[in-house]
Design a protein around this motif. Structure first.
Motif, short mmCIF file in Angstrom:
data_model
loop_
_atom_site.label_atom_id
_atom_site.label_comp_id
_atom_site.label_asym_id
_atom_site.label_seq_id
_atom_site.Cartn_x
_atom_site.Cartn_y
_atom_site.Cartn_z
N GLU A 63 0.86 -1.30 0.23
CA GLU A 63 0.07 -0.08 -0.03
C GLU A 63 0.79 1.41 0.04
O GLU A 63 0.48 2.36 -0.27
CB GLU A 63 -1.06 0.12 1.15
CG GLU A 63 -1.89 -1.13 1.34
CD GLU A 63 -2.89 -1.14 -0.07
OE1 GLU A 63 -3.31 -0.18 -0.33
OE2 GLU A 63 -3.11 -2.04 -0.34
N LYS A 66 4.01 2.72 -5.09
CA LYS A 66 3.21 3.27 -6.34
C LYS A 66 3.97 2.84 -7.53
O LYS A 66 5.09 3.20 -7.90
CB LYS A 66 2.87 4.68 -6.37
CG LYS A 66 1.71 4.89 -5.37
CD LYS A 66 1.56 6.77 -5.85
CE LYS A 66 0.75 7.25 -4.69
NZ LYS A 66 0.49 8.67 -4.86
N GLY A 71 1.61 1.53 -13.57
CA GLY A 71 0.34 1.67 -12.99
C GLY A 71 -0.47 2.59 -13.83
O GLY A 71 -1.77 2.36 -13.78
N LYS A 72 0.10 3.86 -14.07
CA LYS A 72 -0.64 4.66 -14.74
C LYS A 72 -1.03 4.22 -16.05
O LYS A 72 -2.22 4.30 -16.41
CB LYS A 72 0.53 6.24 -15.06
CG LYS A 72 -0.41 7.22 -15.85
CD LYS A 72 0.32 8.45 -15.88
CE LYS A 72 -0.27 9.44 -16.57
NZ LYS A 72 -1.33 10.18 -16.03
N LEU A 74 -1.75 0.94 -17.10
CA LEU A 74 -2.79 -0.05 -16.90
C LEU A 74 -3.98 0.69 -16.17
O LEU A 74 -4.83 0.33 -16.69
CB LEU A 74 -2.07 -0.97 -15.68
CG LEU A 74 -1.08 -1.83 -16.07
CD1 LEU A 74 -0.63 -2.90 -14.97
CD2 LEU A 74 -1.49 -2.74 -17.48
N SER A 75 -4.02 1.81 -15.42
CA SER A 75 -5.35 2.36 -15.11
C SER A 75 -5.93 3.34 -16.33
O SER A 75 -7.16 3.32 -16.15
CB SER A 75 -4.91 3.48 -14.00
OG SER A 75 -4.32 4.28 -14.12
N GLU A 76 -4.91 3.79 -16.84
CA GLU A 76 -5.79 4.60 -18.02
C GLU A 76 -6.16 3.74 -19.41
O GLU A 76 -7.02 3.92 -19.98
CB GLU A 76 -5.08 5.58 -18.75
CG GLU A 76 -4.51 6.60 -17.74
CD GLU A 76 -3.71 7.72 -18.15
OE1 GLU A 76 -2.96 7.47 -19.19
OE2 GLU A 76 -3.36 8.62 -17.52
N LYS A 77 -5.32 2.59 -19.54
CA LYS A 77 -6.13 1.77 -20.70
C LYS A 77 -6.23 0.44 -20.39
O LYS A 77 -6.42 -0.46 -21.28
CB LYS A 77 -4.44 1.78 -21.55
CG LYS A 77 -3.89 3.03 -22.07
CD LYS A 77 -4.67 3.70 -22.92
CE LYS A 77 -4.26 5.03 -23.51
NZ LYS A 77 -5.06 5.68 -24.57
N ALA A 78 -6.89 0.19 -19.11
CA ALA A 78 -7.16 -1.10 -18.65
C ALA A 78 -8.37 -1.94 -19.73
O ALA A 78 -8.15 -2.87 -19.99
CB ALA A 78 -7.74 -1.12 -17.49
#
Length: 103
Positions: A63, A66, A71-72, A74-78
């Motif tokens: 936790e 980051k 991470g960015k 994957l979160s934007e293009k998941a």
């Protein structure tokens, strides 16, 4: 605003780049040293050792880490990503930059 490649949140809540081993303004110790101190690890630990330590203790620290770049992405293009391939190398011992590798 800093661009963190490997951000880690120390106990105070501040985020530091664990890959930054440079002195800042000649007075403040590098961000990597702040993380090492917060984790109560030895000062002579390498970046590679630090990332191995965090990997070994991932259930404790997950936790507080980051994964900024991936991470960015994957979160934007998941919704558009079907498969992700992670490719890694382990450089030979004689390669100077090996100690800067992330584990």
């Amino acid at each position: 605003m800093h661009y963190y490649v490997h951000p880690f949140q120390i106990l105070s809540g501040t985020w530091y780049n664990i890959g930054d081993d440079r002195m800042q303004n000649g007075e403040i110790i590098g961000e990597q040293a702040e993380v090492i101190s917060d984790l109560r690890l030895h000062d002579y630990i390498t970046f590679r050792d630090l990332t191995k330590y965090l990997l070994d203790k991932i259930t404790i620290y997950q936790e507080r880490i980051k994964p900024v770049i991936i991470g960015k992405l994957l979160s934007e293009k998941a919704a558009d990503i079907e498969t992700v391939y992670l490719i890694a190398t382990d450089q030979k011992l004689k390669v100077r930059e090996r100690q800067k590798d992330t584990l």
